[in-house]
Scaffold this active site. Structure first.
Site, mmCIF file in Angstrom:
data_model
loop_
_atom_site.group_PDB
_atom_site.id
_atom_site.type_symbol
_atom_site.label_atom_id
_atom_site.label_comp_id
_atom_site.label_asym_id
_atom_site.label_seq_id
_atom_site.Cartn_x
_atom_site.Cartn_y
_atom_site.Cartn_z
ATOM 1 N N LYS A 30 0.834 -1.204 0.000
ATOM 2 C CA LYS A 30 0.000 0.000 0.000
ATOM 3 C C LYS A 30 0.871 1.258 0.000
ATOM 4 O O LYS A 30 0.665 2.170 -0.806
ATOM 5 C CB LYS A 30 -0.912 -0.013 1.231
ATOM 6 C CG LYS A 30 -1.962 1.100 1.212
ATOM 7 C CD LYS A 30 -2.636 1.254 2.566
ATOM 8 C CE LYS A 30 -3.613 0.156 2.877
ATOM 9 N NZ LYS A 30 -4.968 0.420 2.383
ATOM 10 N N ARG A 100 -3.477 2.790 8.609
ATOM 11 C CA ARG A 100 -3.766 1.496 7.979
ATOM 12 C C ARG A 100 -2.513 0.641 7.880
ATOM 13 O O ARG A 100 -1.410 1.162 7.749
ATOM 14 C CB ARG A 100 -4.282 1.706 6.548
ATOM 15 C CG ARG A 100 -5.611 2.390 6.447
ATOM 16 C CD ARG A 100 -5.975 2.509 4.977
ATOM 17 N NE ARG A 100 -7.392 2.694 4.776
ATOM 18 C CZ ARG A 100 -7.977 3.874 4.616
ATOM 19 N NH1 ARG A 100 -7.249 4.978 4.641
ATOM 20 N NH2 ARG A 100 -9.275 3.955 4.435
ATOM 21 N N GLY A 109 -7.982 -7.357 4.581
ATOM 22 C CA GLY A 109 -8.826 -7.422 5.775
ATOM 23 C C GLY A 109 -8.232 -8.162 6.957
ATOM 24 O O GLY A 109 -8.900 -8.338 7.963
ATOM 25 N N MET A 111 -5.532 -7.346 8.816
ATOM 26 C CA MET A 111 -4.983 -6.520 9.894
ATOM 27 C C MET A 111 -5.930 -5.359 10.169
ATOM 28 O O MET A 111 -6.991 -5.260 9.568
ATOM 29 C CB MET A 111 -3.585 -6.061 9.521
ATOM 30 C CG MET A 111 -2.580 -7.184 9.619
ATOM 31 S SD MET A 111 -0.941 -6.687 9.141
ATOM 32 C CE MET A 111 -1.048 -6.664 7.385
ATOM 33 N N ARG A 351 -3.595 -1.686 -6.048
ATOM 34 C CA ARG A 351 -2.778 -2.907 -5.923
ATOM 35 C C ARG A 351 -3.198 -3.870 -7.018
ATOM 36 O O ARG A 351 -4.295 -3.740 -7.576
ATOM 37 C CB ARG A 351 -2.961 -3.553 -4.548
ATOM 38 C CG ARG A 351 -4.374 -3.975 -4.297
ATOM 39 C CD ARG A 351 -4.566 -4.506 -2.885
ATOM 40 N NE ARG A 351 -5.966 -4.819 -2.662
ATOM 41 C CZ ARG A 351 -6.519 -4.983 -1.486
ATOM 42 N NH1 ARG A 351 -5.810 -4.841 -0.394
ATOM 43 N NH2 ARG A 351 -7.788 -5.286 -1.362
ATOM 44 N N HIS A 477 -15.380 -8.783 1.440
ATOM 45 C CA HIS A 477 -14.393 -9.743 1.940
ATOM 46 C C HIS A 477 -14.639 -11.134 1.365
ATOM 47 O O HIS A 477 -13.731 -11.803 0.882
ATOM 48 C CB HIS A 477 -14.474 -9.765 3.470
ATOM 49 C CG HIS A 477 -13.571 -10.766 4.085
ATOM 50 N ND1 HIS A 477 -13.983 -12.036 4.397
ATOM 51 C CD2 HIS A 477 -12.256 -10.715 4.380
ATOM 52 C CE1 HIS A 477 -12.962 -12.707 4.894
ATOM 53 N NE2 HIS A 477 -11.898 -11.932 4.898
ATOM 54 N N GLU A 780 14.489 -43.971 -4.792
ATOM 55 C CA GLU A 780 13.491 -43.694 -3.763
ATOM 56 C C GLU A 780 13.909 -44.127 -2.369
ATOM 57 O O GLU A 780 13.106 -44.091 -1.445
ATOM 58 C CB GLU A 780 12.126 -44.284 -4.149
ATOM 59 C CG GLU A 780 12.126 -45.750 -4.491
ATOM 60 C CD GLU A 780 10.748 -46.265 -4.945
ATOM 61 O OE1 GLU A 780 9.730 -45.588 -4.736
ATOM 62 O OE2 GLU A 780 10.719 -47.374 -5.513
ATOM 63 N N SER A 799 14.348 -42.340 -12.083
ATOM 64 C CA SER A 799 13.125 -41.585 -11.820
ATOM 65 C C SER A 799 12.988 -41.472 -10.309
ATOM 66 O O SER A 799 12.949 -42.483 -9.601
ATOM 67 C CB SER A 799 11.912 -42.306 -12.418
ATOM 68 O OG SER A 799 10.749 -41.583 -12.093
ATOM 69 N N THR A 802 9.678 -39.692 -5.159
ATOM 70 C CA THR A 802 9.808 -38.812 -3.993
ATOM 71 C C THR A 802 8.796 -39.126 -2.891
ATOM 72 O O THR A 802 8.937 -38.618 -1.788
ATOM 73 C CB THR A 802 9.678 -37.338 -4.418
ATOM 74 O OG1 THR A 802 8.615 -37.241 -5.361
ATOM 75 C CG2 THR A 802 10.964 -36.832 -5.018
ATOM 76 N N CYS A 866 8.574 -39.185 -10.428
ATOM 77 C CA CYS A 866 7.221 -39.703 -10.584
ATOM 78 C C CYS A 866 6.468 -39.745 -9.267
ATOM 79 O O CYS A 866 5.354 -40.246 -9.188
ATOM 80 C CB CYS A 866 7.223 -41.057 -11.269
ATOM 81 S SG CYS A 866 8.142 -42.301 -10.336
ATOM 82 N N TYR A 886 12.328 -34.548 -16.939
ATOM 83 C CA TYR A 886 10.868 -34.513 -16.968
ATOM 84 C C TYR A 886 10.274 -34.680 -15.573
ATOM 85 O O TYR A 886 10.960 -35.122 -14.651
ATOM 86 C CB TYR A 886 10.313 -35.598 -17.904
ATOM 87 C CG TYR A 886 10.524 -37.016 -17.414
ATOM 88 C CD1 TYR A 886 9.609 -37.610 -16.551
ATOM 89 C CD2 TYR A 886 11.641 -37.749 -17.805
ATOM 90 C CE1 TYR A 886 9.791 -38.898 -16.096
ATOM 91 C CE2 TYR A 886 11.832 -39.042 -17.349
ATOM 92 C CZ TYR A 886 10.904 -39.612 -16.488
ATOM 93 O OH TYR A 886 11.092 -40.876 -16.016
#
Ligand code: PEP
Ligand code: MG
Length: 912
Positions: A30, A100, A109, A111, A351, A477, A780, A799, A802, A866, A886
């Site tokens: 702001k 403000r 909204g 704060m 904004r 809001h 893995e 590959s 995860t 993957c 990839y």
């Protein structure tokens, strides 16, 4: 001479500001934009910004300010007085200011704000005299005392049952005066209210309401800084990944008034519509009102695009012109706050506007087409967060079901369409109840129905499918927050009569209770009693179902234009995790470039009897007999995938889960299976017992199965190559990539590789045709990442799995981490859920090790991911950065991963 003091206060006013737009880290969004608007010559009331550094100092120093601050604020205030020709406490021309918050990223909204600072029993009289409007002056004073009491003196209600003392007094006053609206109260009533409010403050706090304007300002500044750490602001930051360390700035600014008469107004505008992205200045305003009235959603405002042009033509033209200047200047859609005081426009804020995924895509594409930005700029994640593409794929109402609901008289109300999409769910009136219901059942579908929402409702809004409010406009809001969350939302639905006590909402002659079904159409604003069936989005209808032509969908056309830029920009390829031809076809329609993971165990669920026979086999010949039955099924499944993928790479992972997962655990089911296979029930029970594992995730699974039972690997490999040869013979190119799961040792890999290659050779010999193929591994378990250089001696691709790498790397089971991860996130132990977004410092480091080790041995080693993270934008970005080839994700995440990959590539280019 002493060193110049550190600058904590930045002035703006009279066409010149100390700050500028680029300084948002220091001045907050702001403050930086007020400075920028001042500098580009827009009408901004004078004021100053106290920097975010002061906020950081405040929290690091036991809520004290830097010593220099007092003097700098005093100086800035006197400059404001000078520019405005008004003085604090003056009995001729009193200065009033607002205070403000303003964080680096806007937190709408969340704060606190205090308006009309500077009023006391004397200045209020001066203001009445000066404006010739006694009622206005006392109304301003009573608002000020109320706000100050709530915000600075902490009298605001603590929960939904706690009454707001000021609202109660106000309510009584209106009852006694026999009026319905605040605006019907006379100056005398307002004067009484001020006195009663002050008494309430004295009673509750033991202190008199402060009369000194300077004391009032400092009280407000402190309250705004404190509000950075209120619960809703913390929740908001956690939701949107805003660091707590950033702090907020505070803006103190001369007041202008939208409530001085009928030639005054206050409003919030958008330079384009942000629900669907339609061009044209629009928004909400209220004649003769103060700013908070519009956003608070208590009075339903008028639409700028509908009536402001007629009611205030000059102000409309001026605002429209300012909107265009701002869009060109910032190259972004702006969300502005303004006040018209006696016909003159004042800008209070600008904004970047929050928008839905629909609007984000349309606006970004339109901006490029209008020559405002380049395609690369359109891809900026600030313009289109990759996850928001999801909204374009979300369901809409089935037109037939909607028509039927209309014919049945179930269309009960119409409000303002603020968040597109279709939502059907159970009515819930309180955010806290919605949250509790969701905690009890995360699949519950709820529609939050409220008179209006406030920042306290954020948690409940997050878990609801849709939000419906009786009051408020498109910038209330509820509308703002829903848009950002991508929720279906209707606001300002004035026909709703909500009775919180009775737990009912009455509309269209129907009384609906808490827990009843309700359906809302966020495109049209229509509200239906009862459920309404949903159907696929327009994009899905065009790309998947082919039930809509591209030309007849504006949404699709812009999506397609965007995705073209996406594919031109990205380096990372995007594959999909799919086990069946129909899933593969869906993913291709979404732009997938191969299959990154086919979990073969999913295929066995259709042939579970044969598979169980294999598991229960007493010896090798019996097992081989069962495997022989499975082979044709597998061959057919793989053939289907190869045909669908038509030459694109298909990564097939060999059997991974522990075998007990495929057997029944209940006695009855075991008996049934025994009967089916002609075995004694005890034999089945014994085998189940034998296969039981204390920690199946670390047990006999992955390549460990294929090593102990090589005949399983042999069968799967044979099925793959037989299918590949068959499909290739039919004239369709095939590119199988056989992937071995859970490898930690090179020896494990080599053991399985030998079986695979032996089968491949055998099939090629038998059929007289060779097929190009690769044998690679999942990475893995941590050992695989650490010893990647060794594994790459034999593996032709990696590959990253995860899901398992996270569970084994963190020592956190993926099946039951849900019991504590919520607590961890609430208490900032972890920023994100590590199973959704890669833990970059920890698991990410293992991945980097895997990449560098693998490519040290095999320079051009193809590496992908993957795990579920392959569809998470921040993880996709990380995968780009560490040089993966990839990512692979579920079909519906493919467009999101493509966009995230393009965003990562553009960000890298911009940084270099
Ligand atoms: C993984 O572990 O990341 C993976 C993709 O395999 P699964 O989820 O099947 O264990
Ligand atoms: Mg795994």
């Amino acid at each position: 001479m002493a060193n110049a003091a550190h600058k904590y206060v930045y002035f703006f006013g009279q066409g010149k500001a100390d700050g500028k737009a680029e300084m948002r880290a220091l001045l907050g969004g702001k403050g930086a934009n007020l400075a920028e608007m001042t500098n580009i010559g827009l009408p901004v009331p004078a004021g100053f910004t106290i920097t975010t550094e002061v906020c950081t100092y405040f929290y690091a120093n036991d809520r004290k300010y830097p010593p220099e601050l007092k003097e700098q604020v005093a100086q800035a205030l006197s400059r404001v007085e000078e520019v405005m020709g008004a003085k604090f406490g003056s009995l001729a021309n009193p200065l009033l200011v607002s205070c403000r918050s303003g964080a680096r990223d806007s937190m709408p909204g969340m704060m606190d704000t205090v308006l009309n600072i500077g009023l006391n029993d004397k200045t209020v009289e001066a203001l009445a005299k000066q404006t010739g409007n006694e009622r206005f002056a006392w109304d301003s004073f009573r608002r000020f005392v109320q706000m100050y009491g709530d915000v600075v003196l902490d009298l605001k209600p603590k929960d939904k049952t706690d009454p707001d003392p000021f609202e109660e007094i106000l309510h009584h006053k209106k009852e006694k005066a026999g009026v319905k609206y605040d605006s019907e109260l006379s100056a005398a009533h307002l004067k009484e209210l001020v006195a009663e409010f002050k008494t309430a403050i004295k009673d509750r706090t033991g202190h008199d309401f402060p009369t000194d304007p300077l004391e009032q300002v400092w009280g407000a500044i402190g309250a705004v800084f404190r509000s950075w750490m209120n619960d809703r602001a913390i929740v908001y930051r956690r939701t949107y990944g805003i660091p707590h360390e950033w702090g907020t700035a505070v803006n103190v600014q001369a007041m202008v008034f939208g409530n001085l008469g009928d030639d005054c107004a206050t409003g919030v505008g958008l330079t384009r519509d942000c629900a669907l992205g339609v061009p044209g200045f629009c928004g909400d305003y209220l004649i003769n009102a103060q700013g908070e009235d519009v956003v608070a959603g208590i009075r339903t405002p008028q639409r700028i695009e509908v009536s402001l042009r007629k009611e205030m033509p000059q102000a409309f033209d001026q605002l429209n012109g300012i909107g265009q200047i701002l869009e060109k200047h910032y190259k972004e859609v702006q969300d502005i706050e303004f006040t018209v005081q006696k016909g003159r426009v004042w800008m209070l804020q600008t904004r970047s506007a929050k928008r839905t995924g629909f609007a984000a895509v349309r606006i970004a594409v339109d901006f490029v087409n209008e020559g405002l930005i380049t395609p690369h700029e359109a891809l900026n994640p600030k313009r289109i967060p990759a996850d928001d593409l999801n909204q374009l794929l979300q369901p809409i109402f089935d037109p037939k079901a909607k028509k039927a609901a209309q014919a049945e008289g179930r269309l009960v109300a119409k409000g303002i369409n603020a968040g597109p999409g279709a939502a059907t769910g159970k009515i819930c009136f309180h955010a806290a109840d919605a949250e509790a219901k969701w905690q009890a059942d995360p699949n519950v579908e709820l529609v939050l129905v409220r008179r209006e929402t406030s920042p306290e409702d954020l948690r409940g809004m997050k878990v609801a499918k849709g939000i419906l409010t009786a009051f408020g406009g498109a910038s209330s809001h509820a509308a703002l927050v829903s848009r950002q969350m991508g929720k279906v939302c209707i606001v300002g639905c004035s026909e709703l009569v909500i009775d919180y006590h009775a737990g009912t909402v009455t509309c269209g002659g129907k009384v609906l209770k808490e827990g009843d079904d309700i359906s809302i159409d966020g495109f049209t604003g229509e509200v239906f009693a009862g459920p309404v069936k949903t159907q696929a989005s327009e994009v899905i209808q065009v790309v998947l179902h082919k039930s809509l032509s591209p030309e007849s969908s504006e949404t699709y056309r812009r999506y397609a234009q965007l995705m073209k830029w996406v594919d031109e920009a990205r380096r990372l390829r995007v594959r999909t995790n799919a086990d069946q031809p129909d899933q593969a076809a869906e993913a291709i329609a979404f732009g997938a470039e191969g299959i990154g993971l086919c979990r073969t165990e999913h295929m066995f669920f259709d042939h579970i009897d044969e598979f169980r026979e294999m598991i229960l086999a007493a010896d090798l010949p019996a097992r081989q007999a069962a495997l022989k039955k499975l082979l044709p099924f597998q061959r057919e499944d793989f053939g289907g995938l190869f045909r669908e993928m038509a030459g694109l790479p298909v990564t097939i992972r060999l059997l991974d889960p522990p075998l007990h997962e495929f057997l029944p655990h209940e006695g009855e089911a075991q008996k049934e299976l025994a009967a089916k296979l002609g075995l004694a029930p005890q034999t089945v029970a014994d085998r189940v017992h034998e296969l039981h594992e204390s920690n199946p995730m670390l047990g006999h699974r992955g390549c460990r199965l294929g090593i102990v039972y090589p005949e399983i690997t042999a069968m799967q490999a044979r099925a793959i190559f037989e299918a590949a040869v068959e499909v290739q013979k039919s004239g369709v190119r095939v590119l199988p990539e056989v992937m071995i799961p859970l490898v930690g040792f090179l020896a494990e890999f080599k053991n399985q590789e030998a079986i695979i290659r032996e089968q491949a050779e055998a099939v090629f010999q038998e059929r007289g045709v060779r097929v190009e193929y690769l044998v690679g591994t999942m990475i893995e378990v941590p050992r695989a990442a650490v010893c990647a250089d060794q594994i790459a001696q034999a593996a032709e691709f990696f590959s990253f799995g995860t899901n398992d790498l996270t569970q084994t790397g963190l020592g956190m089971s993926r099946d039951d981490y849900g019991t504590f991860i919520g607590y961890y996130r609430e208490h900032d132990i972890v920023g994100n859920d590590p199973f959704q977004s890669i833990d970059q410092d920890g698991i990410g480091a293992l991945m980097k090790l895997g990449v560098s080790g693998g490519r040290k041995t095999r320079e051009k080693l193809k590496i992908g991911i993957c795990g579920e993270h392959g569809g998470d934008p921040s993880s996709v970005k990380f995968c780009h950065q560490i040089g993966l080839d990839y990512v692979s994700c579920s079909p519906y995440r493919v467009p999101i991963a493509r966009l995230a990959a393009a965003q990562a590539a553009v960000a890298e280019k911009n940084a270099s």
